[in-house]
Enzyme design. Structure first.
Site, PDB file in Angstrom:
ATOM      1  N   GLU A 224       0.955  -0.989   0.360  1.00  0.00           N
ATOM      2  CA  GLU A 224       0.163   0.217   0.414  1.00  0.00           C
ATOM      3  C   GLU A 224       0.807   1.837   0.156  1.00  0.00           C
ATOM      4  O   GLU A 224       1.367   1.776   0.825  1.00  0.00           O
ATOM      5  CB  GLU A 224      -0.636  -0.148   1.644  1.00  0.00           C
ATOM      6  N   CYS A 258      -2.394   9.764   2.843  1.00  0.00           N
ATOM      7  CA  CYS A 258      -1.241   9.000   1.241  1.00  0.00           C
ATOM      8  C   CYS A 258      -2.607   8.701   0.006  1.00  0.00           C
ATOM      9  O   CYS A 258      -2.395   9.509  -1.561  1.00  0.00           O
ATOM     10  CB  CYS A 258      -1.328   7.385   1.023  1.00  0.00           C
TER      11      CYS A 258
HETATM   12  P1  NAD Z   1       7.838   5.051   5.250  1.00  0.00           P
HETATM   13  O1  NAD Z   1       8.034   4.066   3.955  1.00  0.00           O
HETATM   14  O2  NAD Z   1       8.974   5.439   5.190  1.00  0.00           O
HETATM   15  O3  NAD Z   1       7.565   3.872   6.186  1.00  0.00           O
HETATM   16  C1  NAD Z   1       7.120   3.040   6.177  1.00  0.00           C
HETATM   17  C2  NAD Z   1       7.229   1.880   7.191  1.00  0.00           C
HETATM   18  O4  NAD Z   1       8.011   1.553   6.915  1.00  0.00           O
HETATM   19  C3  NAD Z   1       7.891   2.328   8.942  1.00  0.00           C
HETATM   20  O5  NAD Z   1       7.888   1.186   9.973  1.00  0.00           O
HETATM   21  C4  NAD Z   1       9.373   1.859   8.667  1.00  0.00           C
HETATM   22  O6  NAD Z   1       9.977   2.056  10.236  1.00  0.00           O
HETATM   23  C5  NAD Z   1       9.677   1.193   7.632  1.00  0.00           C
HETATM   24  N1  NAD Z   1      10.898   1.266   7.238  1.00  0.00           N
HETATM   25  C6  NAD Z   1      11.360   2.266   6.458  1.00  0.00           C
HETATM   26  N2  NAD Z   1      12.377   1.564   5.695  1.00  0.00           N
HETATM   27  C7  NAD Z   1      12.560   0.112   6.002  1.00  0.00           C
HETATM   28  C8  NAD Z   1      13.530  -0.588   5.476  1.00  0.00           C
HETATM   29  N3  NAD Z   1      14.532  -0.495   5.109  1.00  0.00           N
HETATM   30  N4  NAD Z   1      12.875  -1.934   5.412  1.00  0.00           N
HETATM   31  C9  NAD Z   1      12.186  -2.243   6.492  1.00  0.00           C
HETATM   32  N5  NAD Z   1      11.007  -2.144   6.627  1.00  0.00           N
HETATM   33  C10 NAD Z   1      11.220   0.092   6.620  1.00  0.00           C
HETATM   34  O7  NAD Z   1       6.897   5.460   4.837  1.00  0.00           O
HETATM   35  P2  NAD Z   1       6.799   6.733   6.208  1.00  0.00           P
HETATM   36  O8  NAD Z   1       7.182   8.137   5.756  1.00  0.00           O
HETATM   37  O9  NAD Z   1       5.740   5.845   7.433  1.00  0.00           O
HETATM   38  O10 NAD Z   1       5.100   6.512   5.237  1.00  0.00           O
HETATM   39  C11 NAD Z   1       4.166   7.358   3.928  1.00  0.00           C
HETATM   40  C12 NAD Z   1       4.470   7.146   2.904  1.00  0.00           C
HETATM   41  O11 NAD Z   1       3.620   6.171   3.263  1.00  0.00           O
HETATM   42  C13 NAD Z   1       3.890   8.455   2.129  1.00  0.00           C
HETATM   43  O12 NAD Z   1       4.219   8.031   0.830  1.00  0.00           O
HETATM   44  C14 NAD Z   1       2.076   7.618   1.330  1.00  0.00           C
HETATM   45  O13 NAD Z   1       1.438   8.236   0.609  1.00  0.00           O
HETATM   46  C15 NAD Z   1       2.394   6.356   2.331  1.00  0.00           C
HETATM   47  N6  NAD Z   1       0.997   5.800   2.935  1.00  0.00           N
HETATM   48  C16 NAD Z   1       0.476   4.908   1.857  1.00  0.00           C
HETATM   49  C17 NAD Z   1      -0.848   4.129   2.720  1.00  0.00           C
HETATM   50  C18 NAD Z   1      -1.702   3.655   1.334  1.00  0.00           C
HETATM   51  O14 NAD Z   1      -2.499   3.331   1.702  1.00  0.00           O
HETATM   52  N7  NAD Z   1      -1.577   3.650  -0.216  1.00  0.00           N
HETATM   53  C19 NAD Z   1      -1.173   5.216   3.604  1.00  0.00           C
HETATM   54  C20 NAD Z   1      -0.432   5.947   4.182  1.00  0.00           C
HETATM   55  C21 NAD Z   1       0.816   6.300   3.504  1.00  0.00           C
END
Ligand code: NAD
Length: 467
Positions: A224, A258
């Site tokens: 997602e 998002c």
């Molecule tokens: P992110 O990808 O930075 O982090 C998401 C999660 O992944 C966190 O728990 C983080 O600790 C973990 N993570 C980070 N790097 C990682 C790695 N190398 N390996 C494994 N896990 C890792 O995203 P964010 O900043 O928390 O959220 C914002 C993004 O999420 C935006 O792009 C937004 O559009 C998207 N988002 C999408 C939805 C949806 O339903 N499609 C909903 C909410 C947010």
């Protein structure tokens, strides 16, 4: 001011702990307990009761993490999760029942059915923007399908992360559902483990890392992700309504949503009036002193604040543009005459900035949208028929005609992206399916053994006519 790296509040968990935990979850799953539908229903009811019990704490934690008002918390985090649980409680028995499929004449007297079995042990990784909902909503699907799960909340919403752990520890058996704290490092350690399904919500960049790691074990993934969701305002639009609904879509969680309308493409003939109405709508919803409004959130941390402030540089501010680094405040901001090649048009904004670009012909809009990655959402304001036409010439994970965000709130609609904005869908029955293996079963009686399939293929001419 909040610390730049709030992850100091969330300790990383050791690799040994994680690998033992995954092992324990596997043993729990192997016990077969979660295959029992009544067990799943009981767990969903327990979760529902806990969300109600912890509502004040959840509300408080979200205020601490994101300055979310209690109303916004209820509407976008709590009620949406409770509704999902109710929907599963109502339908789970039906969804989980084997479903018969028609059998083509040439396969008779065999019969075919689909049985729904849990995929096994799930990993759920959540982001910080809806840190409660995006952790527990997928969990509902995992429980409903009969999986065990380990969840990693975001380090950037430390209050909710710790509360989630407390709730889960209090209500679920230790090796059935578990929460692990930590940042990217813990995420990477988790991805080294073998899971039966990975449900990831977050950025497209980390989504790629998740998919690569999953490829090692050919683990199914639901991704997602995010992206730039366009919002078209055509000349036939009801501008009053369009402005209100776009402004609302952009102020919820201070634009850190998002599916927020990322940028507006407006027909040149209605641009001036749209800008005026947008300004009026922001004012009406948040008052003249937005900083004092309890209904307006803050940017999650200093890094995100700096990124957004940087995107503002060199842009033409029509309205808003107030920033305060100390309190991580950025007011809703309308940007006029934005160049499609400017930095703000190259990345997901994920904040309260609203670039506005004009168009003369709808084809320009379609061309611009199709030149970018496939978005998570697309919004069209104008005549329904014209909206349908735009949808037929573009693609996105979901869409609204004459609204924003609402595609997420109908649990009968699959939610998710396409291409760069995601892979796989969830919500309602789609969540149940996301965590299930649809096992195809053919049952063939033994009282007859139709000879046609065996060599030396007697009556082959006849067979060719049938199959
Ligand atoms: P992110 O990808 O930075 O982090 C998401 C999660 O992944 C966190 O728990 C983080 O600790 C973990 N993570 C980070 N790097 C990682 C790695 N190398 N390996 C494994 N896990 C890792 O995203 P964010 O900043 O928390 O959220 C914002 C993004 O999420 C935006 O792009 C937004 O559009 C998207 N988002 C999408 C939805 C949806 O339903 N499609 C909903 C909410 C947010």
């Amino acid at each position: 001011m909040k610390e730049e790296s709030p992850n100091v509040l969330v300790q990383n968990i050791s690799e040994e702990w994680i690998s033992k935990k995954v092992h324990d979850l596997r043993n729990f799953y192997a016990s077969g307990k979660t295959k029992n539908i009544d067990f799943r229903i009981r767990q969903l009811k327990i979760l529902k009761a806990a969300i109600k019990k912890f509502e004040p704490e959840i509300t408080h934690a979200l205020w601490e993490d994101l300055h979310k008002s209690k109303e916004e918390v209820y509407l976008t985090e709590i009620s949406i999760t409770l509704q999902e649980i109710d929907h599963h409680l109502k339908n789970l028995k039906n969804w989980a029942r084997p479903s018969k499929v028609p059998t083509p004449i040439y396969l008779k007297p065999s019969s075919g059915k689909i049985i729904y079995e849990p995929l096994g042990v799930a990993l759920i990784i959540a982001p910080w923007n809806y840190p409660f909902q995006l952790l527990f909503y997928p969990l509902v699907g995992a429980i409903s399908a009969g999986c065990c799960a380990i969840m990693k909340p975001s380090e950037f919403a430390p209050h909710i992360s710790r509360l989630a752990e407390k709730i889960v520890k209090e209500i679920f058996e230790e090796n059935y559902i578990s929460v692990t704290q930590g940042d990217q490092e813990t995420g990477e350690v988790l991805l080294h483990q073998r899971f039966d399904v990975i449900f990831f919500t977050g950025s497209s960049n980390v989504g790629k890392i998740v998919m690569k790691a999953a490829a090692e074990y050919l683990t199914p993934v639901i991704l997602e992700l995010g992206g730039k969701s366009p919002c078209i305002v055509d000349k036939s639009a009801n501008i009053d309504i369009a402005a209100k609904r776009i402004a609302w879509g952009k102020i919820i969680n201070a634009g850190q949503t998002c599916i927020a309308p990322d940028y507006v493409l407006v027909h040149e003939s209605v641009k001036e009036i749209l800008l005026e109405k947008l300004e009026a709508a922001f004012n009406k919803m948040l008052g003249s002193s937005i900083r004092q409004s309890e209904h307006y959130g803050r940017i999650v941390n200093e890094r995100a604040f700096k990124r957004l402030a940087h995107l503002l540089e060199g842009e033409n501010i029509y309205w808003g543009g107030k920033v305060d680094e100390e309190s991580l405040f950025i007011s809703p901001t309308i940007l006029d005459n934005v160049n499609p090649d400017s930095p703000i048009m190259q990345e997901e904004i994920f904040g309260p900035l609203l670039p506005v670009i004009t168009f003369k012909e709808i084809n320009e809009v379609i061309e611009l949208i199709n030149s970018k990655e496939k978005p998570l959402a697309l919004y069209y304001f104008g005549e329904e028929k014209k909206g349908e036409d735009v949808l037929s010439k573009t693609t996105s994970g979901g869409a609204c005609i004459n609204d924003t965000l609402m595609q997420i709130s109908n649990h009968n609609l699959p939610f998710g992206g396409v291409g760069h904005s995601g892979l796989g869908k969830y919500h309602g029955k789609h969540s149940f399916l996301a965590f299930s293996n649809q096992r195809a079963v053919v049952t063939t009686p033994t009282w007859i053994d139709v000879p046609f399939k065996y060599p030396p293929y007697k009556f082959f001419k006849l067979i060719k006519k049938i199959v």
